[in-house]
Structures are given as C-alpha cells and as structure tokens.
Design an enzyme around this catalytic site. Structure first.
Site, mmCIF file in Angstrom:
data_model
loop_
_atom_site.group_PDB
_atom_site.id
_atom_site.type_symbol
_atom_site.label_atom_id
_atom_site.label_comp_id
_atom_site.label_asym_id
_atom_site.label_seq_id
_atom_site.Cartn_x
_atom_site.Cartn_y
_atom_site.Cartn_z
ATOM 1 N N LYS A 136 -34.853 -8.062 23.029
ATOM 2 C CA LYS A 136 -34.438 -8.140 21.621
ATOM 3 C C LYS A 136 -35.587 -8.623 20.738
ATOM 4 O O LYS A 136 -35.808 -8.101 19.647
ATOM 5 C CB LYS A 136 -33.221 -9.062 21.483
ATOM 6 C CG LYS A 136 -31.951 -8.466 22.071
ATOM 7 C CD LYS A 136 -30.834 -9.492 22.225
ATOM 8 C CE LYS A 136 -29.614 -8.868 22.904
ATOM 9 N NZ LYS A 136 -28.564 -9.840 23.221
ATOM 10 N N GLN A 148 -27.386 -16.128 22.448
ATOM 11 C CA GLN A 148 -27.221 -15.324 23.656
ATOM 12 C C GLN A 148 -26.122 -15.902 24.553
ATOM 13 O O GLN A 148 -26.125 -17.087 24.874
ATOM 14 C CB GLN A 148 -28.554 -15.268 24.428
ATOM 15 C CG GLN A 148 -28.514 -14.400 25.674
ATOM 16 C CD GLN A 148 -28.301 -12.922 25.368
ATOM 17 O OE1 GLN A 148 -28.820 -12.387 24.400
ATOM 18 N NE2 GLN A 148 -27.527 -12.248 26.202
ATOM 19 N N ASP A 163 -24.150 -10.228 15.682
ATOM 20 C CA ASP A 163 -23.418 -9.767 16.867
ATOM 21 C C ASP A 163 -22.020 -9.279 16.496
ATOM 22 O O ASP A 163 -21.326 -8.660 17.304
ATOM 23 C CB ASP A 163 -23.297 -10.909 17.890
ATOM 24 C CG ASP A 163 -24.135 -10.662 19.138
ATOM 25 O OD1 ASP A 163 -24.602 -9.516 19.312
ATOM 26 O OD2 ASP A 163 -24.326 -11.602 19.920
#
Length: 301
Positions: free
Chosen positions: A55, A99, A122
């Site tokens: 990412k 994460q 997200d």
C-alpha cells in the site's frame, strides 16, 4: 466448449491507478494540496506488513504523501486512539488506514469508528456503511474490495444491472453486505446467501452474477453456476500443493476455477482478479477524500 472470459483485475487496477495519478497531480497543480495517506500497523504480523508495504509503495507511485506508523505489539488502546486522534486533526492527511487484524488485546471496532468518516478510506465507519445502505454513493467512502469487485462486474455488464439476478455468498460487514448494497444500487435483484442458507447450490444457480466471499477453498462447484453467469471470486485461500514439492502450497479462491470456467460467461481468477482492485480502490478513495477536503469535485472511478 467455450471457456469463460477471464476478468483481469491487474489490467483494471492499472487503469484505476493511472486515473488516480492524474487526479492527484491535477489537484496538487491547481490547489497546492498533496494527497496524504497515513497507514498504521501494530505488531509484527508478517502478512499485514506485506500488505502495508504494498500500500505504501502504491501510494508513493500515485504521488501521495505516504506516512507509515509502525507500533509495537504491546501498544495500548489509549496510545493507538491518541495516534488516530492526531491524524484526524492533521489537515495534510486525507486518508487514515489502520491495518487489520490488530493484536487481540486491542478493540479494532473502537479504533475504526474513531477515524473521521471523511478520512475512513477503508470505508468501514458506520457513517460510510450507512450512506451506502441508504443509496448515498456521492458523499461517503465505499469499502475498497466491494468497490473494486463492482467495477469488475460493470466491465462485463455495464452500469445498469436492471433485470439481472445477483447472489452474494457471504454476509460480512467488510464485503458481503456492502457488495449486496452496490449491486442493489445498480438495479440488480439481490439475494444474500450464507452458511445458514438452505440448499445454497440451488440459490447460487439462480444467479446471473454470482459473487463468492466465504473463505472456503473451491466450495462453489461448476454445478452451482448457471451457464453463462458472471462469477466474481473474492476468496483467497492457501491450500497444500504436494504436486509442487514437499511443503508447497498454492492460492485458490472460493470457486473451483477450472471447472467453473467451462460453465460461466466470465470469471475472475485467483490470484489476479479482485485482489489487485482492493489496493487500487484504496488509492481512489484517498484521492477522492483529498478532493473533498480541498472543496473540489472528486473524480469518478
């Protein structure tokens, strides 16, 4: 026998990334605002570090200001919450990604819900989930994997799915529920199936668009698939592959690909289907958030 069209997620993702680069460069040129993404990782889970590394590299490739915060596994809930609060207040950061999974002593839901909805790239905050559920695709941020899977569906069927039956196997907040909402928003008739569904194979056979997201290797067999259906396989499962040598493994999806590709019209492979789209849509969400923060019309992907 005609084999299914392979829906190439790598090609689709590359197209999204190109559009993100152009949007980020345009925003910076017009306003001086450099798109900012902060990624937070707690602990030393190898897979998580691999994902975060990918990412970060992609964010830099897109021209973003990419910041990574790596915290010890023993980090307290208060310390992590404090970091998120500081990122919420930082105007140079437009997207915040924590994460998952977090170490077991931390409450991931409390952390996710503490991220400002407009920085929740997200798409997991209840405000963003609620906007999607009420059909507001214009002001929220959509969960990355379903957003990417939906683009792959549209590459086959176009924007309007009127008259098509879609079945999503899986009802997770992360994927199943938002995927069903996206399909519904595009006018498909949607069934959400899951482990408690009676005669799952029969339900699946009713689908023009079959989306599998259950996390069970090759569960969906060819006789579950209506001839000519589009199959989107979201599963990533590692199974033993003794034919490759002792201790070797390989990745498979939730669909038995070899047999399914002889029945379906179009199908995503694993790997190389939905997977590449997830990071691409994360970048898209971040540049959308940056445009909104700068008072500019965000790009459409």
């Amino acid at each position: 026998m005609t084999l299914a069209t392979v829906i190439d997620g790598k090609v689709a993702a590359a197209s999204i990334i190109e559009a993100v680069k152009n949007a980020a460069a345009g925003l910076e040129k017009e306003t001086g605002v450099k798109t900012g993404l902060a990624v937070v990782i707690v602990g030393d889970d190898l897979a998580s570090h691999t994902y975060v590394g990918a990412k970060g590299r992609m964010a830099k490739e897109c021209g973003f200001n990419s910041i990574q915060h790596t915290l010890e596994a023993e980090t307290t809930q208060e310390a992590l919450a404090g970091l998120v609060a500081s990122l919420n207040e930082d105007p140079s950061i437009h997207g915040i990604l924590v994460q998952l999974p977090l170490p077991k002593h931390l409450s991931s839901d409390a952390i996710i819900q503490s991220i400002l909805p407009e920085k929740d790239v997200d798409g997991l905050h209840v405000v963003n989930a609620g906007k999607l559920a009420t059909g507001d695709l214009a002001t929220g941020l959509i969960s990355c994997t379903p957003a990417g899977a939906m683009l792959l569906v549209r590459s086959i069927h176009g924007e309007d799915l009127s008259g098509l039956n879609a079945v999503v196997i899986g009802r997770s907040n992360l994927f199943g529920k938002p995927m069903a909402q996206l399909l519904l928003n595009a006018n498909a008739t949607v069934t959400t199936a899951h482990s408690r569904t009676k005669d799952l194979a029969s339900v699946a056979r009713g689908a023009d668009i079959l989306v599998a997201a259950v996390g069970r290797p090759e569960m969906v067999k060819a006789d579950w698939i209506r001839p000519g259906a589009t199959v989107i396989d979201v599963g990533i499962n590692r199974i033993d592959a003794p034919e490759r040598g002792e201790g070797k493994s390989r990745l498979v999806g939730d669909v038995a690909y070899a047999q399914a590709s002889k029945v379906a019209r179009a199908i995503t492979p694993v790997p190389g289907g939905v997977g590449p789209m997830t990071i691409a849509m994360l970048m898209a969400n971040t540049v959308i958030a940056a445009h909104r923060a700068a008072g500019r019309k965000p790009p459409k992907f």
